[in-house]
Structures are given as C-alpha cells and as structure tokens.
Design a protein around this motif. Structure first.
Motif, PDB file in Angstrom:
ATOM      1  N   LYS A   1       0.725  -0.931   0.277  1.00 31.71           N
ATOM      2  CA  LYS A   1       0.152  -0.061   0.019  1.00 31.71           C
ATOM      3  C   LYS A   1       1.151   0.899   0.322  1.00 31.71           C
ATOM      4  CE  LYS A   1      -3.857  -2.031   0.268  1.00 31.71           C
ATOM      5  NZ  LYS A   1      -4.916  -2.447  -0.342  1.00 31.71           N
ATOM      6  N   THR A   2       1.879   1.367   0.796  1.00 31.06           N
ATOM      7  CA  THR A   2       2.409   2.620   0.567  1.00 31.06           C
ATOM      8  C   THR A   2       3.528   3.072  -0.757  1.00 31.06           C
ATOM      9  OG1 THR A   2       4.396   1.661   1.758  1.00 31.06           O
ATOM     10  CG2 THR A   2       3.087   1.987   3.138  1.00 31.06           C
ATOM     11  N   PHE A   3       4.058   2.209  -1.079  1.00 29.20           N
ATOM     12  CA  PHE A   3       4.903   2.768  -2.456  1.00 29.20           C
ATOM     13  C   PHE A   3       3.809   3.396  -3.391  1.00 29.20           C
ATOM     14  CE2 PHE A   3       7.268   2.310  -6.579  1.00 29.20           C
ATOM     15  CZ  PHE A   3       8.174   3.022  -6.424  1.00 29.20           C
ATOM     16  N   PRO A   4       2.433   2.740  -3.626  1.00 30.22           N
ATOM     17  CA  PRO A   4       1.193   3.553  -4.296  1.00 30.22           C
ATOM     18  C   PRO A   4       1.337   4.472  -3.746  1.00 30.22           C
ATOM     19  CG  PRO A   4       0.974   1.089  -4.552  1.00 30.22           C
ATOM     20  CD  PRO A   4       1.784   1.771  -3.333  1.00 30.22           C
ATOM     21  N   ALA A   5       0.998   4.547  -2.792  1.00 27.10           N
ATOM     22  CA  ALA A   5       0.860   6.108  -1.939  1.00 27.10           C
ATOM     23  C   ALA A   5       1.735   7.050  -2.501  1.00 27.10           C
ATOM     24  CB  ALA A   5       0.318   5.950  -0.360  1.00 27.10           C
ATOM     25  N   MET A   6       3.265   6.615  -2.239  1.00 27.96           N
ATOM     26  CA  MET A   6       4.106   7.613  -2.918  1.00 27.96           C
ATOM     27  C   MET A   6       4.195   8.382  -3.646  1.00 27.96           C
ATOM     28  SD  MET A   6       7.255   6.200  -0.682  1.00 27.96           S
ATOM     29  CE  MET A   6       7.368   4.057  -0.921  1.00 27.96           C
ATOM     30  N   ILE A   7       3.380   7.345  -5.027  1.00 27.38           N
ATOM     31  CA  ILE A   7       3.528   7.590  -5.688  1.00 27.38           C
ATOM     32  C   ILE A   7       2.440   8.836  -6.233  1.00 27.38           C
ATOM     33  CG2 ILE A   7       2.934   6.627  -9.118  1.00 27.38           C
ATOM     34  CD1 ILE A   7       3.877   4.192  -7.890  1.00 27.38           C
ATOM     35  N   ARG A   8       1.362   8.378  -5.967  1.00 31.87           N
ATOM     36  CA  ARG A   8       0.773   9.828  -6.231  1.00 31.87           C
ATOM     37  C   ARG A   8       1.188  11.025  -6.017  1.00 31.87           C
ATOM     38  NH1 ARG A   8      -3.406   6.599  -3.546  1.00 31.87           N
ATOM     39  NH2 ARG A   8      -3.463   7.157  -1.850  1.00 31.87           N
ATOM     40  N   MET A   9       1.789  10.841  -4.730  1.00 32.19           N
ATOM     41  CA  MET A   9       1.812  12.192  -4.196  1.00 32.19           C
ATOM     42  C   MET A   9       3.317  12.671  -4.813  1.00 32.19           C
ATOM     43  SD  MET A   9       0.606  12.777  -1.303  1.00 32.19           S
ATOM     44  CE  MET A   9      -1.178  12.035  -0.234  1.00 32.19           C
ATOM     45  N   ALA A  10       4.059  11.596  -5.531  1.00 34.54           N
ATOM     46  CA  ALA A  10       5.473  12.124  -5.456  1.00 34.54           C
ATOM     47  C   ALA A  10       4.510  12.902  -7.486  1.00 34.54           C
ATOM     48  CB  ALA A  10       5.757  11.084  -6.107  1.00 34.54           C
ATOM     49  N   ARG A  11       3.621  12.634  -8.170  1.00 36.93           N
ATOM     50  CA  ARG A  11       2.969  12.747  -9.269  1.00 36.93           C
ATOM     51  C   ARG A  11       2.197  14.339  -8.590  1.00 36.93           C
ATOM     52  NH1 ARG A  11       0.908   8.912 -13.188  1.00 36.93           N
ATOM     53  NH2 ARG A  11      -1.631   9.288 -12.895  1.00 36.93           N
ATOM     54  N   ARG A  12       2.591  14.857  -7.250  1.00 35.18           N
ATOM     55  CA  ARG A  12       1.236  15.652  -7.948  1.00 35.18           C
ATOM     56  C   ARG A  12       2.537  16.798  -6.439  1.00 35.18           C
ATOM     57  NH1 ARG A  12      -3.254  13.649  -2.991  1.00 35.18           N
ATOM     58  NH2 ARG A  12      -4.150  12.293  -4.484  1.00 35.18           N
ATOM     59  N   TYR A  13       3.995  16.171  -6.148  1.00 33.20           N
ATOM     60  CA  TYR A  13       4.433  17.570  -5.743  1.00 33.20           C
ATOM     61  C   TYR A  13       5.480  17.708  -5.887  1.00 33.20           C
ATOM     62  CZ  TYR A  13       0.188  18.101  -2.699  1.00 33.20           C
ATOM     63  OH  TYR A  13      -0.890  18.094  -2.553  1.00 33.20           O
ATOM     64  N   GLY A  14       6.249  16.441  -6.956  1.00 35.03           N
ATOM     65  CA  GLY A  14       7.513  16.079  -7.275  1.00 35.03           C
ATOM     66  C   GLY A  14       8.472  14.474  -6.646  1.00 35.03           C
ATOM     67  N   ASN A  15       9.083  14.180  -7.411  1.00 40.69           N
ATOM     68  CA  ASN A  15       9.412  12.676  -7.788  1.00 40.69           C
ATOM     69  C   ASN A  15      11.118  13.313  -6.355  1.00 40.69           C
ATOM     70  OD1 ASN A  15       8.340  11.942  -9.305  1.00 40.69           O
ATOM     71  ND2 ASN A  15      10.360  12.827 -10.885  1.00 40.69           N
ATOM     72  N   ASP A  16      11.457  14.282  -5.425  1.00 40.58           N
ATOM     73  CA  ASP A  16      11.845  14.286  -4.506  1.00 40.58           C
ATOM     74  C   ASP A  16      11.180  13.786  -3.447  1.00 40.58           C
ATOM     75  OD1 ASP A  16      10.407  16.232  -4.325  1.00 40.58           O
ATOM     76  OD2 ASP A  16      11.218  16.588  -2.893  1.00 40.58           O
ATOM     77  N   ILE A  17       9.889  13.315  -3.042  1.00 38.13           N
ATOM     78  CA  ILE A  17       9.332  13.356  -1.740  1.00 38.13           C
ATOM     79  C   ILE A  17       9.131  11.444  -2.024  1.00 38.13           C
ATOM     80  CG2 ILE A  17       7.079  12.280  -1.438  1.00 38.13           C
ATOM     81  CD1 ILE A  17       6.174  15.176  -2.322  1.00 38.13           C
ATOM     82  N   ILE A  18       9.332  11.293  -3.265  1.00 39.02           N
ATOM     83  CA  ILE A  18       9.648   9.411  -2.785  1.00 39.02           C
ATOM     84  C   ILE A  18      11.095   9.130  -2.845  1.00 39.02           C
ATOM     85  CG2 ILE A  18       9.329   9.253  -5.360  1.00 39.02           C
ATOM     86  CD1 ILE A  18       8.637   6.725  -5.470  1.00 39.02           C
ATOM     87  N   ALA A  19      11.644  10.165  -3.811  1.00 34.26           N
ATOM     88  CA  ALA A  19      13.401   9.765  -3.320  1.00 34.26           C
ATOM     89  C   ALA A  19      14.105   9.697  -2.177  1.00 34.26           C
ATOM     90  CB  ALA A  19      13.834  10.479  -4.169  1.00 34.26           C
ATOM     91  N   ASP A  20      13.213  10.711  -1.303  1.00 34.02           N
ATOM     92  CA  ASP A  20      13.969  11.146   0.084  1.00 34.02           C
ATOM     93  C   ASP A  20      12.803   9.835   1.734  1.00 34.02           C
ATOM     94  OD1 ASP A  20      14.561  13.160  -0.602  1.00 34.02           O
ATOM     95  OD2 ASP A  20      13.336  14.884   0.491  1.00 34.02           O
ATOM     96  N   LEU A  21      11.905   9.300   0.853  1.00 35.59           N
ATOM     97  CA  LEU A  21      11.533   8.155   1.884  1.00 35.59           C
ATOM     98  C   LEU A  21      12.074   6.703   1.645  1.00 35.59           C
ATOM     99  CD1 LEU A  21       7.640   9.115   1.480  1.00 35.59           C
ATOM    100  CD2 LEU A  21       9.028   9.107   3.538  1.00 35.59           C
ATOM    101  N   VAL A  22      12.469   6.331   0.440  1.00 33.05           N
ATOM    102  CA  VAL A  22      12.890   5.375   0.372  1.00 33.05           C
ATOM    103  C   VAL A  22      14.671   5.695   0.550  1.00 33.05           C
ATOM    104  CG1 VAL A  22      13.398   3.452  -1.732  1.00 33.05           C
ATOM    105  CG2 VAL A  22      11.359   4.610  -1.651  1.00 33.05           C
TER     106      VAL A  22
END
Length: 545
Positions: A486-507
């Motif tokens: 569940k978490t990775f798809p949620a991160m993709i949704r947020m990254a598509r809205r606000y930028g890929n640094d969100i998912i990069a920082d978390l991972v």
C-alpha cells in the motif's frame, strides 16, 4: 522476451476442478488445459470455474506485495536471494527475474476473460434454467478481480497490455493496446461501470449462502470466500482517487461507511472504532482468522488444500527482506509520528520482531496460511481523508484523522446529532454514539490507537496547507501498511502531485546506517528523482515503462 514467456502459465487457462461434489470444490488443478466448448457444461462448473480465478489470485497477492514493498521505504534486501536483491536495488535489467515477471498478473486477467466468455456461452444455452442472480454475481466478481489486477499491474509497471477477449490459444499480444497508468485507471472504471453482458461490477455473489452446510475450509465459514473478490465500493473509490476525482471518492465511500456503522453490532464496527485500538491491534494479524470489523477484502489459504503464501518465509522465518533501523525508528520519531508523553505506538511492536541489533523482520505473516488483505477498513479512512483534503473540507478531514466524530459531537455540538450532521455533510448519525443505547462511534484514525493528534491544516485555500496534509496522510500509510503493498502506490500518487523528491527522500532514508548500501542509495535516489519508480520490464525489446 517472447509472448510465450510473458504468459508462460496462461496457456493452461484457468484452474478448474470440474467436479460435481461440493467437498471437492476447492481442489482445482492449477494447470488444467482449457477444454474449449466443454469448459462449462454443468451449472456446478460456473462456481468451480470462478474458484479457478481465485487460485490465481492466491498466487498473485504475495507476488504483488514483493513488487511494491521491496522498492518502498521500509525494507532492505538480504543477500539470501539475488533476484530480490536486484529488484529491491532498482537494477535496470530485470528480464528473467521471477519477482519482476508480470506473468501472474496476466494469468489472472486471462482467467477472468476466459471465464466470462464461457459462463456467457453457458447462459445462452441454458437461458431458462440458469440462476440469473448467481450469474450476475459471478460476472460482477470476475470483473472486479480483473479491474483490481489491471490497476495493480499499472501501479507496478506504469503500462499494461489491455485485452478483453479470451486467450484459449496462442495469440499475438502486439495487436492489443498498451495503456499507461492514467489510461489503465480510466479503462478499469469503464470496465466496472459498463461491465459485461449488460452486467456491471457492483453485483455480488454470496458463497456462504450457496454452500451453507457443506464441508469446507476455514472452519466451516464459507463467508470468508465473500472477501476473495475486492468489494465494488473500495475498488471504485481507489480508482477515483487515482483519477483525482475527489468528490466521487466521497460519494462512494461515505454511503458505504455510513451503512457499516449503522448495521454493525456492539463494538464490531466495519470501520475505525474502539475495537480498532491499541489493546486490540494485535488481532488484525494474529493467525488466519479474519476480523470482521477490519477486513473488506482478503485472500485466505488452507495448507490442507495445498494453499499457502510465501510471505511467512520471505518476511519472517528466512527473511529476504528486513526492515531497516531507520524505518522502524519512525514509530518513535515525534516529528514523523506525534506521540503523547511516555506513550508508544502499538504498531511498532506488532509489526516487527528483532532479527539482530539493527535489523527487524516483519511479524505480520507468521504462518504460511496468513490471510493477505486486499482492503482493510482503515484504508477507507485514509482515502476519505485524502479526498476531503482536496475538497476544502478541512474540518472533517482533521477530525477523521485525529480524535473522531464522536468526540467532536460531544465537545463542539454538545451532543446534538442534528448539529453534527449539518456540519459534517453526508455523515450519518451512526458516526457518533447518538443515544445511550448506541455502542459505537467514530474515534478517529489516530484516536483509536491512543495517539496524539497530527497537526492538520484546516485552511485549504492555501495550496501549501493541502500539500502539508497530504504528507501527513502519507506518513500514516507508511506506519500502518508495511508489507501490504500500500505504501509505495501512495508515494507515487504524492510524487506525481508534488515532485519526485518526496519518494526519493523516503525510500533512500531506509539505507541510512546500513553497511554496504551507500552506493545503492545514491543510484536509487538518482532513478527516483528522475521519475523511474516503475519496474523495468521489456517485451520483445519494447519497454513497457
């Protein structure tokens, strides 16, 4: 890679028992060749054929979790499994990697297509005798499974090969359209609404009613099989969320949640309630029994029928994925997870067991028969909160995340339920303990677990406040759903809205202090910041992402 490898299992068609006796109902052969016109010849085979689709789902759901959670923010690979190591480390060339192989998704899709064609042919031949209520329910279930599978396939690979016709023989798949994630979401919505043979995907079939009193698995509870297909409202709401149709998310979820509160008994509330609390959290993943107030969709297993998942081995008994110290520490990090003084988050201890001083294994799947949840009730809270955040409904959003409707009605509305419903448009009185005889109410997502409230911004005219709230919602996905896909798809949704640094920082945070992963962290960050978060998989030399 050639077509025969993509669909390496699918040419055997669906898993069929083709047996008349109910006692043999769940003993399908996984590699029974399709029998063409003889595929469905008796009414009982309408049901056993559907069981064949479910056996494909049993093989898929743990595979689906690996593809998401191995690349998400919690787990790092051990050196026990080279293929998992390569997948988790975002290697470029994954062709031939059994985890990255999309075959199991297409197995389910082809099974659904074949089943729909054959059950339709059977109906035409037996128009006067077929039970149309059963027919509609079975068709609806197959449609929902197909849509759920395509949605997850798109979330993993970013692109799918879409086809609706049955594949009872070798076909050139290149004739079919390739859809990206957004196009797949739209196609899934169309599939649910337009359906098949004039039947949309909202129709359901009650296995417990049809098979009551027969020998069965799951301690005589055929009702567990009602969870094997994702519920229409849950799947439709998730699709609407991906489409950013936030009003539709609310329009779908609120009636379902209202009904759940209204029809529940005692504290057994389908949604978040006192029963979803720190003292009862352990029950969610304790053994193989499904908790009625938690589950909305789940795949169950029975080892006596050769039905097991691989999650217990790969996460627990001989782990190939371990939670990092940095990921586990989030549960006690007051910035990531606000806690009351001297309090703890029960999810930390219930999720992880010590593997070493700095490594932790997931405890959720301690049995090879552990159920794998497709949808849990608390996910609807987060979906609804996310939608309200984008609809300028900050008050409702904040209350659902934190202390809950019951407390708000008591403290602010002075117990006046009518005032509450006037403020919380679309919410029924059952969200609060509206009378002395009422035994349940909404205590909020974090309130149920006795956690301190998150700082949610209720002024949603400011785009930065909306972004802030989305980040807080994402943190709850991370804390609540490790090892559930569940978490990775949620991160993709947020990254598509606000930028890929969100998912990069978390991972990349999970690699902190993990010896030997410094170079991996740099490589993964570079890929994620470039938006390369889909699994790379080529078909005949043509990339699907």
């Amino acid at each position: 890679m050639k077509t025969k490898l993509i669909f390496k299992y699918t040419f055997f068609g669906m898993a069929l028992s083709l047996l008349a006796a109910c006692s043999d109902f769940f003993e399908p052969e996984n590699k029974t060749v399709l029998r063409g016109d003889e595929y469905i010849g008796e009414s009982g085979e309408m049901y056993s054929g559907f069981a064949g689709i479910v056996t494909r789902m049993q093989a898929l759901v743990d595979h689906n979790i690996y593809l998401f959670d191995s690349r998400a923010e919690t787990f790092v690979p051990t050196d026990r499994d080279t293929e998992m190591l390569n997948l988790s480390n975002y290697e470029d060339n994954l062709n031939g990697n059994s985890y990255a192989d999309p075959s199991k998704y297409y197995d389910v899709i082809i099974s659904c297509n074949d089943y729909l064609a054959k059950i339709y042919a059977y109906k035409k031949e037996h128009a006067s005798s077929i039970d149309m209520t059963h027919y509609e329910g079975l068709v609806g279930g197959a449609l929902r499974i197909k849509a759920w599978t395509y949605l997850n396939l798109a979330k993993v690979y970013g692109k799918v090969v879409w086809f609706d016709d049955p594949m009872t023989s070798m076909k050139d798949y290149s004739q079919y359209p390739r859809l990206d994630l957004d196009q797949t979401v739209k196609a899934c919505i169309d599939l649910l609404e337009k359906g098949y043979d004039g039947i949309n995907a909202s129709h359901t079939f009650d296995w417990s009613e049809w098979l009551a009193g027969t020998d069965n698995i799951n301690e005589g509870n055929w009702g567990n099989w009602n969870y094997m297909t994702p519920p229409y409202f849950a799947l439709a709401a998730e699709l609407a969320l991906w489409q950013e149709d936030y009003q539709r998310v609310v329009d779908i979820l609120l009636p379902a949640m209202n009904n759940a509160f209204e029809t529940s008994s005692g504290y057994y509330v389908y949604m978040c309630s006192e029963n979803y609390s720190a003292k009862n959290y352990y029950r969610i993943f304790n053994g193989t029994k499904l908790e009625a107030h938690i589950v909305a969709g789940a795949i169950t297993y029975n080892s006596k029928k050769a039905q097991t998942n691989t999650l217990s081995r790969n996460f627990y008994s001989a782990p190939i994925l371990l939670a990092s110290e940095a990921a586990k520490a989030r549960y006690s990090d007051s910035e990531f997870n606000p806690l009351k003084k001297n309090s703890t988050d029960i999810r930390e201890d219930q999720n992880f067991a010590s593997h070493s001083d700095t490594e932790w294994k997931l405890r959720r799947y301690r049995s090879s028969e552990s159920a794998v949840y497709i949808y849990r009730s608390v996910e609807f809270y987060l979906m609804l909160i996310e939608a309200l955040n984008h609809l300028d409904r900050g008050l409702e959003m904040e209350i659902l995340m934190n202390s809950g409707c019951d407390k708000y009605c008591t403290d602010v509305c002075k117990g006046d339920v009518d005032v509450f419903m006037e403020t919380f448009k679309g919410f029924s009185k059952y969200w609060v303990q509206y009378s002395t005889s009422a035994k349940h109410g909404d205590f909020g997502f974090r309130g149920c677990l006795g956690l301190q409230s998150r700082s949610m911004k209720t002024d949603l005219t400011d785009a930065e406040n909306i972004r802030h709230n989305d980040m807080e919602i994402l943190k709850e996905y991370i804390l609540e759903f490790p090892g559930e896909g569940k978490t990775f798809p949620a991160m993709i949704r947020m990254a598509r809205r606000y930028g890929n640094d969100i998912i990069a920082d978390l991972v990349c945070e999970k690699y902190k202090d993990v010896v030997g992963f410094e170079s991996v962290s740099e490589k993964v960050r570079s890929k994620l910041e470039a938006g390369q978060y889909f699994v790379s998989w080529d078909i005949d030399g043509t990339s699907l992402h």
